[in-house]
Enzyme design. Structure first.
Site, PDB file in Angstrom:
ATOM      1  CD  GLU A 135      -2.955  -1.069   0.120  1.00 51.66           C
ATOM      2  OE1 GLU A 135      -3.041  -0.039  -0.562  1.00 51.66           O
ATOM      3  OE2 GLU A 135      -3.669  -2.077  -0.070  1.00 51.66           O
ATOM      4  CB  CYS A 166      -6.610  -2.253   6.530  1.00 53.97           C
ATOM      5  SG  CYS A 166      -6.637  -3.996   6.944  1.00 53.97           S
ATOM      6  CG  HIS A 204      -4.817  -4.740   2.092  1.00 54.84           C
ATOM      7  ND1 HIS A 204      -5.088  -3.412   1.837  1.00 54.84           N
ATOM      8  CD2 HIS A 204      -5.599  -5.088   3.147  1.00 54.84           C
ATOM      9  CE1 HIS A 204      -5.994  -2.988   2.708  1.00 54.84           C
ATOM     10  NE2 HIS A 204      -6.318  -3.973   3.508  1.00 54.84           N
ATOM     11  NE  ARG A 218     -17.227  -2.395   0.579  1.00 54.15           N
ATOM     12  CZ  ARG A 218     -17.183  -3.714   0.783  1.00 54.15           C
ATOM     13  NH1 ARG A 218     -18.277  -4.444   0.718  1.00 54.15           N
ATOM     14  NH2 ARG A 218     -16.031  -4.320   1.047  1.00 54.15           N
TER      15      ARG A 218
HETATM   16  N1  PCA Z   1      -8.811  -6.203   6.438  1.00 54.40           N
HETATM   17  C1  PCA Z   1      -9.718  -5.093   6.642  1.00 54.40           C
HETATM   18  C2  PCA Z   1      -9.704  -4.848   8.124  1.00 54.40           C
HETATM   19  C3  PCA Z   1      -9.081  -6.035   8.737  1.00 54.40           C
HETATM   20  C4  PCA Z   1      -8.474  -6.775   7.624  1.00 54.40           C
HETATM   21  O1  PCA Z   1      -7.772  -7.779   7.706  1.00 54.40           O
HETATM   22  C5  PCA Z   1      -9.381  -3.875   5.795  1.00 54.40           C
HETATM   23  O2  PCA Z   1      -8.827  -4.038   4.702  1.00 54.40           O
HETATM   24  O3  PCA Z   1      -9.664  -2.761   6.196  1.00 54.40           O
END
Ligand code: PCA
Length: 222
Positions: A91, A154, A179, A101
């Site tokens: 990211e 996140c 991610h 959402r």
């Molecule tokens: N993914 C979510 C929150 C926790 C996770 O593992 C996100 O992308 O915000």
């Protein structure tokens, strides 16, 4: 008189890596499964400290800050699940808004709420994401640079991390968010846990060894 040489074993400096607990009705969260597997390992002379963070707005940040104060890491990498993405997503940017959402794990669903009122609109990662991308692709791991971490927990944790690291007491400590895709049992596209762990090891090693990021196009999937 000279004091005798210290026999104390110096503990290696640490890298804090975090994953989230399952959310949105899923039984697992691959981010935590991968971090759990890395916890306690040593990578490039650094001890890996793995921490689980609740998928709960606000609480997640408090937990991250407590882990950082406890371990005083040299590098902080938060990871989270991004279902539907085909690759490990490095990211680039965290933005100052919560806009959910789906509800978090205590039912909160903030809409259009700033994370830090009057804080900067965004923070860039301080991880060398292009060097990390290259290292992952060279090793045959599917990876990409992502231009949005979303507006759920996140992104909030990533923004909060960068806001903390901007303080003078954390000068020189780098951090960011990665991610990861679903595991095969959660749906497609997916990545096997072993591959996720290998990818995160490569990402950590590269972040520790790269002082200046490289230039590389962002979108290349392997
Ligand atoms: N993914 C979510 C929150 C926790 C996770 O593992 C996100 O992308 O915000």
């Amino acid at each position: 008189m000279l004091s005798p040489p210290s026999t104390a074993v110096r503990s290696p400096s640490s890298v804090l890596v975090t994953g989230f607990d399952p959310f949105g009705g899923s039984a697992v969260n691959p981010s935590w499964d991968a971090i759990h597997a890395l916890n306690g390992r040593e990578i490039a002379g650094h001890r890996i400290v793995g921490g689980e963070i609740p998928t709960v707005f606000g609480t997640s940040l408090g937990r991250l800050q407590a882990l950082m104060e406890q371990h005083r890491p040299r590098l902080v990498i938060c990871t989270g699940q991004a279902g539907g993405r085909p690759a490990i997503s490095l990211e680039r940017v965290a933005i100052n808004v919560n806009d959910a959402r789906i509800p978090d794990n205590v039912g909160a669903k903030p809409i259009d709420v700033p994370i830090v009122p009057d804080g900067p609109a965004a923070y860039f990662t301080s991880l060398p994401i292009k060097a990390m991308l290259k290292a992952l692709l060279d090793a045959g791991v599917r990876a990409e640079v992502s231009q949005t971490a979303g507006t759920f927990v996140c992104n909030q944790t990533f923004y909060g991390l960068m806001h903390l690291l901007a303080r003078p007491e954390w000068q020189g400590v780098r951090g960011g968010l990665i991610h990861v895709p679903w595991l095969p049992e959660q749906g497609q596209p997916s990545m096997r846990l072993q591959e996720l762990v290998r990818g995160l090891e490569i990402a950590i090693t590269t972040a520790l060894s790269t002082t200046h990021d490289i230039r590389k196009e962002a979108g290349a999937l392997n």
